[in-house]
Design an enzyme around this catalytic site. Structure first.
Site, PDB file in Angstrom:
ATOM      1  N   HIS A 112       9.536 -44.523  45.077  1.00 22.06           N
ATOM      2  CA  HIS A 112      10.069 -44.550  46.438  1.00 22.06           C
ATOM      3  C   HIS A 112      10.673 -45.914  46.764  1.00 22.06           C
ATOM      4  O   HIS A 112      10.175 -46.654  47.602  1.00 22.06           O
ATOM      5  CB  HIS A 112       8.977 -44.185  47.450  1.00 22.06           C
ATOM      6  CG  HIS A 112       8.685 -42.717  47.479  1.00 22.06           C
ATOM      7  ND1 HIS A 112       7.544 -42.176  46.949  1.00 22.06           N
ATOM      8  CD2 HIS A 112       9.412 -41.676  47.947  1.00 22.06           C
ATOM      9  CE1 HIS A 112       7.561 -40.860  47.099  1.00 22.06           C
ATOM     10  NE2 HIS A 112       8.684 -40.532  47.702  1.00 22.06           N
ATOM     11  N   ILE A 115      16.503 -47.178  45.007  1.00 20.51           N
ATOM     12  CA  ILE A 115      17.286 -46.405  44.021  1.00 20.51           C
ATOM     13  C   ILE A 115      17.113 -44.911  44.297  1.00 20.51           C
ATOM     14  O   ILE A 115      18.068 -44.137  44.190  1.00 20.51           O
ATOM     15  CB  ILE A 115      16.868 -46.744  42.568  1.00 20.51           C
ATOM     16  CG1 ILE A 115      16.753 -48.254  42.386  1.00 20.51           C
ATOM     17  CG2 ILE A 115      17.872 -46.170  41.578  1.00 20.51           C
ATOM     18  CD1 ILE A 115      16.270 -48.683  41.017  1.00 20.51           C
ATOM     19  N   HIS A 116      15.912 -44.546  44.647  1.00 21.58           N
ATOM     20  CA  HIS A 116      15.682 -43.136  45.024  1.00 21.58           C
ATOM     21  C   HIS A 116      16.542 -42.788  46.248  1.00 21.58           C
ATOM     22  O   HIS A 116      17.148 -41.717  46.306  1.00 21.58           O
ATOM     23  CB  HIS A 116      14.200 -42.918  45.332  1.00 21.58           C
ATOM     24  CG  HIS A 116      13.886 -41.607  45.986  1.00 21.58           C
ATOM     25  ND1 HIS A 116      14.160 -40.387  45.410  1.00 21.58           N
ATOM     26  CD2 HIS A 116      13.324 -41.324  47.208  1.00 21.58           C
ATOM     27  CE1 HIS A 116      13.780 -39.411  46.223  1.00 21.58           C
ATOM     28  NE2 HIS A 116      13.276 -39.955  47.334  1.00 21.58           N
ATOM     29  N   ASP A 261      16.447 -34.349  48.035  1.00 24.35           N
ATOM     30  CA  ASP A 261      15.231 -35.142  47.870  1.00 24.35           C
ATOM     31  C   ASP A 261      14.480 -34.789  46.588  1.00 24.35           C
ATOM     32  O   ASP A 261      13.839 -35.637  45.970  1.00 24.35           O
ATOM     33  CB  ASP A 261      14.330 -34.921  49.097  1.00 24.35           C
ATOM     34  CG  ASP A 261      13.263 -35.989  49.232  1.00 24.35           C
ATOM     35  OD1 ASP A 261      13.385 -37.038  48.577  1.00 24.35           O
ATOM     36  OD2 ASP A 261      12.314 -35.775  50.000  1.00 24.35           O
ATOM     37  N   GLN A 312       5.108 -32.177  35.837  1.00 19.87           N
ATOM     38  CA  GLN A 312       6.485 -31.713  35.917  1.00 19.87           C
ATOM     39  C   GLN A 312       6.585 -30.196  35.854  1.00 19.87           C
ATOM     40  O   GLN A 312       7.320 -29.575  36.614  1.00 19.87           O
ATOM     41  CB  GLN A 312       7.332 -32.352  34.792  1.00 19.87           C
ATOM     42  CG  GLN A 312       7.522 -33.843  34.967  1.00 19.87           C
ATOM     43  CD  GLN A 312       7.939 -34.205  36.384  1.00 19.87           C
ATOM     44  OE1 GLN A 312       9.023 -33.853  36.835  1.00 19.87           O
ATOM     45  NE2 GLN A 312       7.073 -34.893  37.107  1.00 19.87           N
TER      46      GLN A 312
HETATM   47  N1  LIG Z   1       9.975 -35.015  39.356  1.00 17.37           N
HETATM   48  C1  LIG Z   1       9.004 -34.937  40.257  1.00 17.37           C
HETATM   49  N2  LIG Z   1       7.761 -34.612  39.878  1.00 17.37           N
HETATM   50  C2  LIG Z   1       6.753 -34.499  40.760  1.00 17.37           C
HETATM   51  N3  LIG Z   1       6.900 -34.711  42.069  1.00 17.37           N
HETATM   52  C3  LIG Z   1       8.121 -35.046  42.498  1.00 17.37           C
HETATM   53  C4  LIG Z   1       9.223 -35.187  41.626  1.00 17.37           C
HETATM   54  N4  LIG Z   1      10.292 -35.532  42.355  1.00 17.37           N
HETATM   55  C5  LIG Z   1       9.888 -35.618  43.636  1.00 17.37           C
HETATM   56  N5  LIG Z   1       8.575 -35.321  43.716  1.00 17.37           N
HETATM   57  C6  LIG Z   1       7.737 -35.278  44.919  1.00 17.37           C
HETATM   58  O1  LIG Z   1       8.458 -34.565  45.902  1.00 17.37           O
HETATM   59  C7  LIG Z   1       8.478 -35.357  47.046  1.00 17.37           C
HETATM   60  C8  LIG Z   1       9.671 -35.143  47.904  1.00 17.37           C
HETATM   61  O2  LIG Z   1       9.571 -36.045  48.997  1.00 17.37           O
HETATM   62  P1  LIG Z   1       9.386 -37.608  48.708  1.00 17.37           P
HETATM   63  O3  LIG Z   1      10.614 -38.163  48.116  1.00 17.37           O
HETATM   64  O4  LIG Z   1       8.802 -38.256  49.860  1.00 17.37           O
HETATM   65  O5  LIG Z   1       8.252 -37.641  47.559  1.00 17.37           O
HETATM   66  C9  LIG Z   1       8.494 -36.779  46.502  1.00 17.37           C
HETATM   67  C10 LIG Z   1       7.478 -36.685  45.438  1.00 17.37           C
HETATM   68  O6  LIG Z   1       6.193 -36.746  45.957  1.00 17.37           O
HETATM   69 ZN   LIG Z   2      12.357 -38.864  48.981  1.00 12.88          ZN
END
Ligand SMILES: Nc1ncnc2c1ncn2[C@@H]1O[C@@H]2COP(=O)(O)O[C@H]2[C@H]1O
Ligand SMILES: [Zn+2]
Length: 877
Positions: A112, A115-116, A261, A312
């Site tokens: 978080h 870059i995200h 997201d 995953q």
């Molecule tokens: N590849 C991934 N694997 C597991 N959880 C993910 C992945 N990508 C996103 N998430 C979860 O999905 C959530 C979406 O909201 P956030 O970006 O707050 O936080 C993210 C992570 O907790």
């Molecule tokens: Zn997010």
């Protein structure tokens, strides 16, 4: 910078630091900044030119943009969509907006981080270009979508809502356990809009814009996935999503942001895999925090019982596929088809990996099983018990009928039974010692028996062993809790989060969700009073190196007296962002989804009040040369929750009050901190802000770079010239460098990453030529916030004066080393070999500074070396 004696360089981190610097100075390229700028610009421009492609790699952009991918991308998109022209936006303010947002992300978060945010924004951009959407979307909606995307995780602490609730974080309290993070993100976004001055320029659209941003960000709460998915399905089934209707467009933009997201599983494998590793890294880091705090370990955060592949596979199956299938059903576009294909192939890869892991595990278990199984353990295998379930990712709404009554606020004895609303399983084998392999012989997933953490009154579990199940635990388990516990066995989140989920508002459920504050003998930092409790939390919040250094300099751990987001905060941004969130404490109508009108109105009231800058005391506005969003209103004596902001009510600016108070002597400060910990609760302090940090000098210390908003050309009069902190020239010297030297390798990566480009898109709003004036305002480290818009007259006015102080750029190579590296855990402080060095730095600082003690510096760290340490490092090496 001062000239201190040169000590021996012993720390690994600093050795590396030294080596890198040496190498840089030998490169002639570095000395010719014009050439470097050209190469750098060329690379960034090439990436931006292709930023409508799904194969976009945010990591590459981050590298070539020198850590400033967020403002670079967003200003580009604003320009490309013609938003700057359409809304007559001052590009300097827009740059500032995105710089503030970028800086509001924690670079220490593996996932978080900014870059995200860039990745999600680019995905959102791709979705906006989808034929169905682009035909009808308005400029305001585009702007809201981009800002919503870029700010959707703003100031994310790197731990999830469950953690915040469990640790009684003040944000959880503030937002009553409902969409805690998302509420904070959007409030922070509003703070940035205000502070950058963009809100002011968008005055006629502001209400509408903020409302949209709010709804978009709140929709990203993963706990609300089912709610949105069902609605989306229903719309598609009934064919009712006519995007000429604004409400429908609004809804589809919410879905689009939700897709963006969690779009990383639909990216090309190399990129997708990287995101997967990063997000799991962050999960596991949270698991480690939980372990250290002796909290139940969230199942997907428990590195010992799960794996990246397992997570995953579960995430792809339960979260991503359902949403993207519907998205594809609705869009039926080239891009949606492409995403589904990538999702499918990525999923297969993870499934293969998971199978391989399982095979390996089985192999190990077979060879180790016999001698390891104790009599207490059932001789069955753990097998698939440890795989993920939907509740690991999306907590189920708790069954109303069968819902177990929340426990009464416990006595100390009952704490021996259980500490959270976390299921306890009777059949948990007693695991006393052993390696991870040994645990695999247990029938149940480790996540269950790991929840059997002892209360703090009992001995704290070591990393090697497990606490035995107490007799009380067994009796509770036998008294009817077992079924439910099995139901929830994957979601340690469930029982806590569900209490605060939209399915159960606190009104529906008069019982307050059990929180760590209620149950734990160790309270939150804000309310703890005993030395033991303070030490315990401090020991988690600080690395071993810090503790060693603290011991060396004889400091105590009492400096941690305020509650803070975990992990430790970034001082400067908290001042500003909390100015957006503190106001919420004033509002009985804390904004939650479903209460949009009220919250929106209240927020606008506050915003109006905040705009009234004439209330701002002159010394604040003049010294800082920019408008602090004055919406953080505390009562004058700072001892009760902020006054409710209502039109016409007299307001007092806490900034001013705090500054005055904070500059009193240290004894008073200590007293105040103790009082805060004893009684004042979370509302009496701005989020994560140590009172000392509210001094102007502290504002300059974050992240090793001068805040964009600081008037570097005009040293702040509040800034101590010596002894107490950094001088203006120190700050200038600490400004980020601009160009990473390791850029050549990324050209190839970039070409590869972007080989699979999607077709070009044209939307109704004519994109603006990007090569016209773009580079005039996208140099990093030089965000010209203090210059008038007319400053954009020539390229070289902007690109050459990166320091904004008119000085020649010699020595910038040194500065480059100080830029933060987003996307990874900062090295250094946890490094064992750095311990002595840190202690020595602290000792030096102690000598240099009479105003601040080394332990106060340590208290300020955010998981990386405090900037003061870097400053000294610069002068001594
Ligand atoms: N590849 C991934 N694997 C597991 N959880 C993910 C992945 N990508 C996103 N998430 C979860 O999905 C959530 C979406 O909201 P956030 O970006 O707050 O936080 C993210 C992570 O907790
Ligand atoms: Zn997010």
């Amino acid at each position: 910078m001062g000239s201190s004696p040169t000590p021996q360089c012993s720390g690994k981190f600093l050795t590396m630091h030294k080596r890198r610097r040496k190498r840089l100075t030998t490169r002639s390229l570095v000395q010719d900044h014009a050439i470097l700028d050209d190469i750098h610009h060329g690379l960034v421009q090439r990436i931006l030119d292709r930023c409508s492609a799904w194969a976009f790699n945010a990591f590459t952009l981050e590298t070539v943009a020198g850590g400033r991918s967020l403002p670079v991308l967003c200003v580009h998109l604003f320009h490309w969509y013609g938003l700057l022209d359409h809304f007559q936006l001052d590009v300097v303010r827009v740059w500032k907006l995105f710089t503030l947002i970028e800086e509001g992300y924690h670079s220490t978060n593996p996932y978080h981080n900014s870059i995200h945010a860039a990745d999600v924004t680019q995905a959102m951009h791709c979705f906006l270009l989808e034929e169905k959407i682009r035909k009808h979307i308005t400029p305001l909606e585009i702007m809201a979508s981009l800002i919503g995307a870029v700010a959707h995780d703003l100031d994310h602490p790197g731990v999830n809502q469950h953690f915040l609730i469990t640790t009684s974080n003040h944000l959880a309290i503030l937002y009553q356990n409902m969409s805690v993070l998302e509420n904070h993100h959007w409030r922070s976004a509003v703070g940035c809009l205000l502070e950058s001055g963009v809100a002011e320029q968008l005055r006629p659209y502001r209400d509408e814009l903020e409302q949209q941003i709010r709804d978009l960000i709140l929709a990203t709460d993963i706990n609300r996935q089912q709610e949105f998915l069902s609605k989306f399905k229903k719309h598609i089934d009934e064919g009712t999503l006519d995007l000429r209707v604004p409400e429908n467009r609004h809804f589809i933009l919410q879905i689009a942001l939700k897709c963006a997201d969690i779009s990383n599983p639909t990216r090309p494998w190399d990129i997708s895999r990287k995101w997967s590793l990063k997000v799991c890294d962050e999960f596991f880091r949270q698991g480690e925090f939980e372990r250290q705090l002796n909290l139940p370990i969230t199942s997907i955060c428990d590195q010992q019982s799960t794996s990246v592949a397992k997570i995953q596979v579960g995430f792809f199956r339960f979260v991503v596929t359902p949403l993207f299938s519907e998205w594809h059903r609705f869009m039926k576009s080239t891009l949606s088809t492409h995403m589904i294909q990538l999702l499918d192939s990525n999923r297969k890869r993870w499934e293969d990996q998971e199978k391989n892991e399982q095979a390996e595990e089985t192999q190990t278990e077979l060879s180790d099983a016999e001698p390891e199984i104790s009599e207490d353990e059932e001789p069955t295998k753990r097998s698939s018990d440890a795989s993920t379930s939907i509740h690991d990712f999306i907590p189920a709404p708790p069954p109303k009928e069968n819902r177990r009554q929340s426990l009464a606020v416990p006595t100390l004895e009952s704490l021996g039974v259980r500490r959270h609303s976390v299921p306890v399983h009777m059949d948990i084998p007693v695991m006393t010692t052993g390696s991870p392999q040994k645990h695999q012989h247990c029938q149940l997933p480790r996540t269950i028996y790991r929840r059997e953490s002892l209360p703090a009154t009992a001995s704290i579990r070591t990393s090697q062993g497990r606490s035995p199940v107490s007799p009380q635990t067994e009796s509770r388990a036998s008294s009817g809790l077992r079924e439910e516990d099995e139901l929830l066995h994957f979601g340690s989140q469930s029982s806590v989060i569900s209490s605060g989920s939209p399915y159960h508002s606190s009104e529906e459920n008069p019982e307050r969700p059990l929180s760590a504050e209620n149950l734990l003998p160790e309270p939150s930092i804000a309310s703890m009073s005993s030395n033991a409790a303070i030490s315990r939390l401090t020991s988690v919040l600080q690395s071993a190196a810090e503790r060693a250094a603290q011991a060396t300099i004889g400091s105590t751990t009492k400096c941690l007296t305020r509650q803070q987001t975990f992990p430790p905060p970034q001082p400067y941004m908290r001042v500003r962002y909390m100015s957006a969130t503190v106001e919420m404490t004033t509002c009985p109508e804390t904004p939650h989804e479903g209460d949009s009108r009220t919250s929106s109105i209240s927020s606008h009231e506050n915003i109006s009040a905040s705009d009234n800058t004439q209330q701002c005391p002159p010394q604040v506005s003049q010294a800082q040369n920019y408008t602090i969003p004055a919406i953080a209103v505390l009562s004058p004596n700072n001892s009760r929750p902020p006054d409710l902001l209502l039109p016409g009510e007299p307001k007092t600016f806490c900034n001013n009050n705090k500054r005055e108070t904070d500059t009193t002597n240290g004894e008073k400060e200590k007293e105040k901190r103790v009082k805060l910990s004893e009684s004042s609760g979370p509302f009496c302090e701005k989020e994560n802000v140590d009172p000392r940090r509210l001094q102007a000098s502290s504002l300059a210390r974050r992240r090793g770079s001068a805040p964009v908003a600081l008037p570097l050309t005009k040293p702040d009069e509040n800034m101590p010239a010596a002894g107490g902190g950094l001088t203006a020239s120190d700050i200038q010297a600490l400004r980020r460098g601009s160009v990473p030297i390791e850029i050549a390798g990324h050209i190839r990566n970039f070409e590869e990453d972007n080989g699979n480009e999607s077709s070009g898109h044209i939307i109704n709003i004519t994109p603006v030529e990007t090569n016209r004036t773009f580079w005039q305002y996208q140099r990093r480290g030089s965000a010209p916030v203090d210059l008038p818009p007319s400053g954009f007259t020539s390229r070289y006015e902007f690109t050459r004066h990166t320091s904004l102080n008119g000085k020649a750029c010699r020595g910038r190579s040194k500065k480059m080393l100080r830029r933060r590296s987003s996307g990874g855990i900062d090295p250094g402080i946890a490094d064992v070999s750095g311990t002595d060095l840190l202690a020595r730095f602290c000792a030096q600082l102690h000598r240099r500074s009479t105003a601040e003690s080394p332990d106060s510096l340590l208290a300020r760290r955010r998981g990386s070396l405090p900037i003061e340490v870097l400053t000294v490092g610069h002068s001594v090496f």
